[in-house]
Design a protein around this motif. Structure first.
Motif, mmCIF file in Angstrom:
data_model
loop_
_atom_site.group_PDB
_atom_site.id
_atom_site.type_symbol
_atom_site.label_atom_id
_atom_site.label_comp_id
_atom_site.label_asym_id
_atom_site.label_seq_id
_atom_site.Cartn_x
_atom_site.Cartn_y
_atom_site.Cartn_z
ATOM 1 N N LYS A 91 25.496 42.844 46.182
ATOM 2 C CA LYS A 91 25.417 43.844 45.114
ATOM 3 C C LYS A 91 25.859 45.211 45.613
ATOM 4 O O LYS A 91 26.593 45.922 44.948
ATOM 5 N N LYS A 92 25.389 45.505 46.840
ATOM 6 C CA LYS A 92 25.721 46.819 47.378
ATOM 7 C C LYS A 92 27.209 46.929 47.652
ATOM 8 O O LYS A 92 27.840 47.939 47.327
ATOM 9 N N ALA A 93 27.762 45.855 48.227
ATOM 10 C CA ALA A 93 29.191 45.862 48.553
ATOM 11 C C ALA A 93 30.007 46.062 47.292
ATOM 12 O O ALA A 93 30.946 46.888 47.260
ATOM 13 N N ILE A 94 29.653 45.337 46.228
ATOM 14 C CA ILE A 94 30.397 45.461 44.973
ATOM 15 C C ILE A 94 30.305 46.896 44.454
ATOM 16 O O ILE A 94 31.317 47.510 44.115
ATOM 17 N N SER A 95 29.099 47.458 44.451
ATOM 18 C CA SER A 95 28.973 48.806 43.878
ATOM 19 C C SER A 95 29.680 49.840 44.756
ATOM 20 O O SER A 95 30.227 50.809 44.255
ATOM 21 N N GLU B 153 38.818 50.125 40.567
ATOM 22 C CA GLU B 153 38.270 49.400 39.431
ATOM 23 C C GLU B 153 38.511 47.922 39.648
ATOM 24 O O GLU B 153 39.628 47.495 39.951
ATOM 25 N N LEU B 154 37.435 47.128 39.593
ATOM 26 C CA LEU B 154 37.550 45.692 39.852
ATOM 27 C C LEU B 154 38.042 44.986 38.602
ATOM 28 O O LEU B 154 37.712 45.386 37.478
ATOM 29 N N ASP B 155 38.798 43.929 38.833
ATOM 30 C CA ASP B 155 39.316 43.204 37.666
ATOM 31 C C ASP B 155 38.415 42.019 37.304
ATOM 32 O O ASP B 155 38.813 41.079 36.665
ATOM 33 N N PHE B 156 37.210 42.045 37.835
ATOM 34 C CA PHE B 156 36.281 40.944 37.513
ATOM 35 C C PHE B 156 34.871 41.524 37.412
ATOM 36 O O PHE B 156 34.615 42.636 37.875
ATOM 37 N N VAL C 59 33.375 40.033 49.963
ATOM 38 C CA VAL C 59 33.744 40.767 48.743
ATOM 39 C C VAL C 59 35.166 41.292 48.871
ATOM 40 O O VAL C 59 35.989 41.115 47.974
ATOM 41 N N GLN C 60 35.433 41.914 50.002
ATOM 42 C CA GLN C 60 36.747 42.519 50.158
ATOM 43 C C GLN C 60 37.862 41.480 50.232
ATOM 44 O O GLN C 60 38.815 41.506 49.468
ATOM 45 N N GLU C 61 37.671 40.509 51.134
ATOM 46 C CA GLU C 61 38.777 39.586 51.386
ATOM 47 C C GLU C 61 38.907 38.531 50.303
ATOM 48 O O GLU C 61 40.002 38.149 49.898
ATOM 49 N N HIS C 62 37.741 38.004 49.842
ATOM 50 C CA HIS C 62 37.795 36.886 48.914
ATOM 51 C C HIS C 62 37.814 37.369 47.459
ATOM 52 O O HIS C 62 38.733 37.067 46.706
ATOM 53 N N LEU C 63 36.816 38.157 47.089
ATOM 54 C CA LEU C 63 36.711 38.543 45.690
ATOM 55 C C LEU C 63 37.814 39.487 45.263
ATOM 56 O O LEU C 63 38.379 39.352 44.195
ATOM 57 N N ILE C 64 38.111 40.442 46.127
ATOM 58 C CA ILE C 64 39.098 41.437 45.730
ATOM 59 C C ILE C 64 40.511 40.972 46.054
ATOM 60 O O ILE C 64 41.406 41.006 45.233
#
Lengths: 537, 598, 346
Positions: free
Chosen positions: B34-38, B45-48, B90-95
């Motif tokens: 949660k913290k990483a995302i915020s 701006e995240l696309d998900f 978060v950085q490598e996979h989600l983004i």
């Protein structure tokens, strides 16, 4: 006893101890049964285990309250109001036994009218018991199949004790809860042979077997058997005896195995009176507080040193057997009496204790069927008129001795001495589990002294807080008659405005405080209500 | 213009929060995500949108914290995740769309699952146990709705009997028969009790089910209640399972709020409510009569049977007591039909069984297998064999009531009858794998220590008998065993089995008897030769230094806490046997293997 | 009624009878330590195991209800060997100090060890050791002798309704004690002492006062409250050293603290031993002859001077019926007044 005798024609427990466990409802009023009658308490507990319901009516949170389905905490001295309002509800709900009333009782209609004013609301106002609980009690008792009522001195030791007993009897009569197994009215007798002493005619108006001294035919019967001339004049009750000393008409007393100095109300008055006697003879096993005042003290034998019988609270005649020899020159009471009698030129020697018992049977048919042989293992309950009669487990099967049971309308009246500004607390006296009566016997066992070492006053925690009295602290309790110093036992056990002192302890005798006012019918003193004040020391 | 959140794609991060997952840091991992995302949101701006899902035990506890990243149809699973790794994922996979290779699960994860058959555990680990809707979405509470609208209690009992399910608590009594007996018992008030007092050392099946899918247990109890005619149920659960208790409480509260518990359920006149009773940590309270006593507020002491609880149980009323796993099976049987269930397993042992696989095995964890699978398949195919490639010695089944099954019986199929034939029992599902370094006398002693400490003290054979068994085992492991001890053990074991009051005492000798059966030589070696073949019993070991190998480096001398080693530098050292306390420190520190242990 | 067969005999017993009670009704003896006829069955000692046809393992006869057509075997080599094992196990954790034990000769465990001839014990090991401190003044609690039969726990709960003691701890360390192992603090009725089958619970007052041998038992009736409990006085020499009560009496063997422990007054040194007469304000010893002559003389004086109604007698609820009868006969027939009463009102 006189109350029950008036209503039914006989005054004793209507049922036997083994029947207790089959009650489906027990209504215990004015009896701290588990402490004063521990083994009857066990029978009650057995009934609870079998599913019986329990109503306890007691201003103190006695041990039985733990087992109670309903606890009525009435103010001391308000039992009539409590019982009348319960009966009011029973009538309102139509729970009376009309058939029984019509067949077996007298005076119902006038009695019915007397209950009209005792609505649950009135009951609540006088007794302090919430009306919902009064109604609940009426429903529980009125709907029970085999209810038993149990009471002791909490009912009788009042100036209106006889009225209390009438009210109890009315309750049982109107619901037809008499004359059946495990159903009835049971006054629990406090001492091992108090039933027997009464049966044996140690009362001023009755010969053995409840035969009146003022009935000429009865007198003649005893004169024939004893071969003496007898007086038809009713004698003095114990309380009247003390008054008679004061007014100068009584000069000599012979006291066998009693300790009235500690057990009678208003101890100061008792001592003063006994000292006025020309002659006081005390026959006992110990140097009691009464013996200390005597002109002659005669050493007697204890129960372990004699043969004979005791009659317990359920009318059961049981054997007493000699186990050891008396110490020193102490003698059996019967031997002392016989010797004294001889000095009066009257032969009272019997070749055995059973010979005495057989003579009783000849004069009182209710025990004629009992012999020592029959009761060698288990006692027999009188009436038992013939050797093949099994004894009477419960009374009034198929009728009352006086023909019909009689309703007696009773109204509430306050106790003789009620609290006021100067003496704001109600004192009740009574017993506790470990000690017994005036302590003559129990206080000789060091182990008992360890757990119940001395006097105390039980007081309500809120009252104590108001007086800044702490648990264990010494206080002075005073009445119009005297004062004692005892330590306070502070708890929620007693009702607010009420204190309780056990009367076993001579070092702070509760009877210094008590009021000698008595019930007009029975002469029972009002040990359960007098006014006292408490001072922190 | 910014995309609105509704139109963005959804990514789900699923984190295990079973007790294993929690212990490994599951909650912290979620917070870290949660913290990483915020943190990233501040700059770009995240696309998900990222959603978090807490799930129950997924079985492979050895690799906790397990995290799934579900992006549309693709799901990627990470293992051994710690909070500090979240940012990278978060950085490598989600983004950036590149899974972090070094934390991806490996092949053993797949082989661990290959031979399993997940029925109960299918939803456990995929749905959120703290959300009643999640259970409803996967078909939850359709079983109870179905029976209330279409089946009589007798129909339900017939269905359960037809399924062939047997009690999962250990003894394997047919569940339908138990229900039927209670249904027929006289009495207007009856009870259903769920036994969640899981106490075998190393067992955590029931805990995982309640943590992962509490509503399946509740629904199972409702169905049972309907079948036997009960209106109130109790869950007796150990207080040492705080996460399970919390989830169960939450589940019951949610069921109340949503009309799944209470009066007149689902438009019928059937009412049911549930209470939780916490156990205070006595193993014997898993025994059903002791459990009843405990709920009643008495000390947890077993009572003699008969009468059986189905006739006189809780508060003297007819009572069915079923284990968690049994009850959890019920909704699936009702939903899918008896014939579906009875198609799984063998002739007499139907359905699947959950085991807690532990001990000297590579892939420890929670597994669910079809009845009839062979022990060898579990140990080698699912479990991946023994750690450190040591030699397999035995597998212990059934905990303190069970026994050890040796190597040559690994072909035994897992059925109630076949396992009992070996001297062990299926039990509630504890499966402990032992290797060549485990001394079998010591294993028996371990279990006897447990049963002796947990005996309620009521009956003589269990209270004193197990104590004497333990003392004999203890002296054997200390080299003080006497001629005749084995025979005395056997005699006492057989008397304890017959004479004890409850299941605890009656089965307490099993660990001794089964080890005696297959490893009698180990006992004999201890008694006659004063040797422990597994070199585990410290009192029987003799340490010596092989003079021809010893380099005289002095490391052992410094490590010895008893000052038992002497020797000059660069010269072979010696151990003074009188001073040696057999701690093994020298053995562990010697780089040249010059310390001999025998 | 239910018909069942025990050891080949066909018996009829009422519905609800246990196998043990059925056997006892017909004098078939099955050993037990934990069973007490007045308490609910416990099933802990395992001595009463019997074999029942159709049931695979032996069951405790004390807990098993008799059923129609049941075939019960109460003794067999297998059962006797189990019983022997149980006894050996109990004795392996028992002080076995019968030589100095208060209950020797009156101990069920001792009896069973004797009947089973347990001279050698296959089992030995740790024994429970407890400090014997308990400040209560009535009951000696030697918990090393406790066999955890649970009778005391049950009697305290089921009969007395007090529940002052219960089982505590687990396994071999199991123990019966008051809450938090404090000193016993209860009603001290001693019911637990009455039902204890070993020397674990005894009366402190009985200690080293005499065992069963040489003790004479005298059945009588209690002299305290109106319940009228049957007592058995244990007499040695001229001293009451113990009080018990038989189970087949109205009070079923139960007593209260006063009945069971409050007997010391009988042999109290403070007992009155000689007649006393007041002389110059002080009570002085006198012979019976002098004392009675004095009493008779003074009573006659009063009667002659003031009439019989100036004399009154107070009788005793402590004394026997016969004595009370004689007392009122004396007052009425010899003195000539009805001034006689007793303390019924207090």
């Amino acid at each position: 006893m006189a109350g029950l005798a008036t209503v039914f024609g006989s005054g004793a427990m209507t049922n036997s101890m083994p029947e207790i466990e089959n009650n489906d409802l027990l209504f215990v009023i004015g009896s701290n049964t588990t402490e004063t009658h521990p083994i009857i308490g066990l029978k009650m507990k057995k009934a609870f285990r079998k599913g019986a319901k329990l109503i306890v009516a007691d201003p103190r949170k006695i041990d039985l309250v733990r087992f109670a389905d309903l606890w009525l905490r009435q103010r001391p001295g308000t039992d009539v109001a409590l019982l009348n309002s319960i009966m009011h509800v029973i009538l309102r709900e139509g729970l009376e036994d009309t058939e029984f009333i019509n067949t077996w009782t007298d005076d119902f209609e006038s009695f019915r009218g007397s209950l009209a004013e005792f609505t649950p609301e009135t009951g609540e106002r006088i007794t302090g018991v919430p009306k919902e609980k009064i109604i609940q009690a009426a429903l529980l008792y009125g709907n029970a199949e085999r209810p038993g009522i149990y009471y002791t001195m909490g009912i009788t030791q009042h100036t209106h004790g006889t009225e209390n007993v009438y009210a109890i009897a009315n309750l049982a009569l109107m619901t037809g809860n008499l004359g059946k197994e495990s159903t009835g009215v049971n006054p629990l007798r406090g001492q091992n042979n108090v039933q027997g002493a009464t049966d044996m005619g140690c009362t001023p108006n009755m010969y053995p077997g409840y035969q009146r001294v003022d009935v000429p035919a009865v007198k003649e019967k005893f004169e024939r058997e004893w071969n003496v001339r007898l007086s038809e004049k009713v004698g003095l009750t114990a309380t009247e005896m003390l008054q008679a000393i004061t007014n100068g008409s009584l000069k000599a007393m012979y006291i066998m195995g009693e300790n009235p100095v500690l057990s009678d109300p208003d101890m100061g008055h008792t001592i003063k009176a006994l000292k006025e006697l020309d002659l006081l003879v005390v026959q006992d096993i110990f140097m009691t507080e009464t013996a200390e005042l005597a002109d002659v003290v005669l050493p007697a034998a204890s129960f372990a040193e004699k043969d004979g019988t005791f009659t317990n609270t359920e009318r059961r005649v049981q054997r007493v057997r000699r186990a050891v020899n008396s110490p020193g020159e102490a003698k059996r009471d019967s031997a002392i009496i016989a010797e004294l009698s001889r000095l009066f030129g009257y032969d009272m020697t019997y070749h055995s204790d059973e010979a005495v018992f057989r003579e009783i049977g000849r004069l009182w048919p209710a025990t004629a069927g009992i012999s020592y042989r029959r009761i060698r293992k288990i006692g027999v309950q009188w009436p038992c008129p013939t050797p093949d009669h099994p004894g009477t487990q419960y009374l009034f099967k198929g009728g009352f001795p006086r023909g019909k049971g009689r309703f007696t309308a009773v109204s509430y009246r306050p106790s003789a001495e009620v609290p006021d500004n100067e003496y704001p607390y109600i004192l009740s006296t009574g017993r506790q589990l470990f000690q017994y009566h005036t302590g003559t016997m129990t206080r000789k066992t060091s182990a008992i002294e360890t757990v119940a070492p001395g006097p105390y006053v039980e007081m309500n925690d809120e009252d104590a807080q108001g007086l800044a009295v702490e648990d264990g602290q010494k206080v002075r309790v005073s009445s119009r008659r005297g004062s004692i110093e005892v330590s306070a036992h502070v708890s929620e056990k007693t009702l607010r405005g009420m204190v309780f002192i056990p009367f076993h302890f001579k070092e702070a005798a509760a009877n210094v405080l008590t009021n000698p006012a008595t019930d007009p019918v029975c002469s029972i003193p009002e040990f359960k209500v007098c006014a006292v004040k408490i001072e922190s020391l | 213009m910014a995309q609105s959140d509704e139109t963005k794609k959804k990514v789900v991060v699923r984190v295990c929060i079973g007790t294993g997952g929690l212990a490994a840091g599951g909650k912290e991992v979620i917070e870290a995500f949660k913290k990483a995302i915020s943190d990233f949101c501040v700059d770009i701006e995240l696309d998900f949108t990222c959603h978090y899902q807490k799930v129950g035990c997924r079985g492979f506890c050895a690799r906790d914290v397990l995290v799934d990243v579900v992006d549309g149809d693709t799901s990627v699973t990470y293992q051994g995740i710690k909070p500090d790794i979240a940012k990278r994922i978060v950085q490598e996979h989600l983004i950036n769309g590149q899974p972090v290779k070094e934390w991806l699960i490996d092949d053993s994860y797949y082989s661990f699952h290959s031979k399993q058959m997940k029925v109960l555990l299918k939803d456990c680990g995929t749905i959120d146990p703290e959300d009643i809707q999640a259970y409803s979405k996967v078909g939850g509470y359709t079983g109870i709705r179905k029976i209330l609208s279409t089946m009589t209690p007798e129909d339900v009992i017939a269905e359960i009997k037809a399924s062939g399910i047997r009690g999962r608590g250990g003894a394997g009594f047919p569940t339908g028969v138990k229900w039927e007996a209670c249904r027929k018992a006289q009495g207007d008030v009856k009870y259903i009790v769920c036994n969640a007092d899981e106490g075998d050392p190393g067992a955590f099946m029931d805990r995982s089910i309640i943590e992962g899918n509490p509503h399946s247990v509740i629904e199972g109890m409702m169905i049972a209640a309907y079948a036997i005619g009960a209106g109130l149920g109790y869950v007796y659960i150990r207080a040492e399972y705080p996460a399970a208790v919390e989830r169960l409480k939450l589940a019951i509260a949610q069921a109340h709020e949503t009309g799944h518990l209470g009066k007149g359920l689902f438009g019928s006149d059937f009412s049911f409510d549930l209470r939780i009773k916490l156990g205070a940590g006595a193993f014997v309270c898993g025994e059903e009569t002791a459990l009843i006593a405990s709920i009643e507020g008495e000390r947890g002491m077993p009572r003699a049977k008969p009468p059986f609880p189905v006739h006189r149980g809780l508060w003297g009323r007819p009572t069915v007591i079923n284990n968690v796993e049994t009850l959890s099976n019920i909704p699936y049987i009702i939903r899918n039909g008896a014939s579906w269930y009875s198609s799984i397993g063998t002739d007499k042992s139907k359905g699947t069984k959950v085991f807690a696989l532990t001990g000297k095995i590579r892939n420890t964890g929670l597994i669910e297998v079809p009845m009839g699978i062979r022990l060898g398949e579990i140990i080698y195919d699912i479990g991946g064999g023994i750690i450190g490639d040591k030699k397999f010695k035995a597998v212990q089944l059934g905990g303190p009531s069970g026994g050890c099954i040796p190597d040559h019986l690994l072909d035994t199929p897992v059925t109630y009858e076949d396992i009992v034939r070996t001297g062990a029992i299926v039990g509630s599902g504890g499966m402990v794998v032992l290797d060549e370094t485990d001394c079998m006398v010591n294993i028996a002693k371990f279990f006897l220590e447990f049963t002796q400490a947990e005996s309620c003290g009521k009956c003589v054979p269990c209270r004193i008998g197990t104590k004497r068994l333990l003392e004999i085992l203890d002296r054997i492991t200390r080299g003080l065993g006497k001629e005749g001890d084995i025979e005395l053990l056997e005699a006492l074991c057989s008397d304890i089995k017959v004479a004890s009051l409850c299941g605890l005492g009656q089965t307490a000798p099993n660990p001794v008897l089964s080890t005696l059966k297959y490893f009698r030589h180990e006992y004999e070696a201890h008694i006659k030769d004063k040797k422990c073949p597994a070199k585990a019993c410290k009192d029987l070991l003799i340490y010596s230094i092989l003079e021809d190998i010893c380099k005289g480096c002095g490391v052992c001398k410094r490590a010895c806490p008893a000052g038992a080693i002497s020797g000059d530098k660069k010269k072979p050292h010696k151990i003074n046997a009188d001073l040696c306390i057999r701690c093994g420190a020298c053995f562990d520190v010697c780089k040249f293997n010059s310390v001999n242990r025998e | 009624m239910i018909k069942l067969m025990i050891d080949g005999k066909t018996l009829s017993v009422p519905d609800g009878t246990t196998v043990l009670d059925a056997a006892r009704r017909f004098h078939i003896n099955i050993p037990t330590l934990c069973h007490h006829p007045k308490l609910t069955p416990f099933g802990g000692c395992r001595l009463c195991l019997v074999e029942i046809k159709g049931i695979p393992r032996p069951v405790t006869s004390c807990t098993t209800p008799a059923a129609e057509g049941m075939e019960v075997t109460t003794t067999s080599p297998n059962l006797e060997s189990l019983r022997k094992t149980v006894l050996e196990l109990i004795l392996s954790d028992h002080p076995n100090d019968c030589m100095i034990c208060e209950r020797a000769g009156d101990c069920t465990l001792q009896e069973l060890a004797y009947f089973y001839g347990i001279r050698k014990n296959r089992f030995s090991g740790e024994r429970r050791t407890y400090s014997k401190r308990d400040g209560n003044p009535f009951i000696e609690r030697d918990m090393e002798k406790c066999i955890l039969c649970g009778r005391c726990v049950k009697v305290c709960d089921e009969v007395e309704g007090v529940a002052a003691i219960d089982f505590a701890y687990r396994g071999f360390k199991s123990k019966i004690c008051p809450p938090y192992e404090k000193d016993l603090n209860c009603e001290f009725c001693g019911q637990c002492v009455a039902v204890c089958p070993t020397g674990a619970l005894t009366g402190k007052a009985w200690k080293q006062r005499g065992r069963q041998k040489d003790v004479r038992e005298v059945d009588t009736t209690c002299a305290y409250c109106g319940c009228g409990c049957s007592l058995t006085l244990h007499v040695q020499g001229n001293e009451v050293i113990r009080v018990t009560s038989r189970e087949d009496t109205l009070n079923e063997g139960w007593l209260c603290v006063k009945g069971r422990f409050g007997y010391n007054f009988i042999n109290s040194p403070e007992r009155l031993k000689k007649p006393l007469i007041r002389k110059d304000g002080k009570l002085e010893e006198a012979s019976w002859e002098t004392a009675l002559d004095y009493v008779a003389g003074r009573l006659k004086d009063v009667r002659d001077k003031y009439g019989p109604n100036a004399i009154a007698g107070l009788s005793s609820a402590r004394c026997t019926n016969e004595e009370n009868y004689l007392f009122q006969k004396f007052i009425r027939g010899v003195i000539g007044t009805n001034n006689v009463d007793h303390c019924a009102r207090y």
